[in-house]
Design an enzyme around this catalytic site. Sequence first.
Site, mmCIF file in Angstrom:
data_model
loop_
_atom_site.group_PDB
_atom_site.id
_atom_site.type_symbol
_atom_site.label_atom_id
_atom_site.label_comp_id
_atom_site.label_asym_id
_atom_site.label_seq_id
_atom_site.Cartn_x
_atom_site.Cartn_y
_atom_site.Cartn_z
ATOM 1 C CD GLU A 149 -2.672 1.295 2.530
ATOM 2 O OE1 GLU A 149 -3.459 2.260 2.668
ATOM 3 O OE2 GLU A 149 -2.584 0.362 3.353
ATOM 4 C CD GLU A 243 -7.067 1.397 6.262
ATOM 5 O OE1 GLU A 243 -6.236 1.068 7.128
ATOM 6 O OE2 GLU A 243 -6.770 1.715 5.106
#
Length: 266
Positions: A149, A243
Amino acid sequence: MMKTACQEQLLPGDTLQEKWAFAQEAGFDAVELRSKGDFHFQGRLPELKQALADGVVMPTVCVEMLHFFAAFDEELRRDALEQMKSQLSVAAEIGALGVQTPASYGMFSRRLPPFEPPRSEGQDREVLLSGLAELGEHARKEGVTLYLEPLNRYEDHMVNRLEQAAELIGAVGLDSVRIGIDSYHMNIEEADPAASILAFAPFIGHAQVSDSNRFQPGAGHLDWPAWLGALHTIGFDGYLAAECRLTGDPVDAVRSIPGFLRRSGA
């Protein structure tokens, strides 16, 4: 129609079974797990196996640790690598697709004093490639994927854009390492988020969603039709995992996410 997931800590309920019942009623297709360090995730294996037996859909895992595989300190780096390998193995045991992690979080930023990290760019690259190769090989053996990420420049100084992640993954040369994109970080770092999705489509394996202000999708100014449209164009068939932080009533905020994403093109 894309599939949606919600991270477990955002869902009301005391057990994964209760959280899953709420998630289904709200319109989600899955629960994204959070994996802490100190082999805590491995300790959850009985709980996770029971949840799986009870029908809870848990396709992806998001790492939640105090240090990551590109830490400056060699002992912390080694610990993070062992923790990550354990988490990848647990993911494999419950039939998950993979685990998403940044290279680091909150370790250093070139945008804040003292501005110059203790490692050179060349040394950073060496550490990144070594860690990704070790974790990617473990993921390959376990039959799961490691999702790297990119974080924004204030949270990590090494991997901020899809371009950087794709270059590293290409250098490692393992299909078991892909990019885990995050709409919040992309909003800060990518000049054109939708164009970046199109440009690096072969490397994208997972997607996490929150709005421009880190709240739930719909609470900020991110161009969701363009972002989701790009994912449709590349044939993305993974999960959009929420998220985020929540603004307003937390239960209402979580309930709003699947409907908002679908209205926006998911």
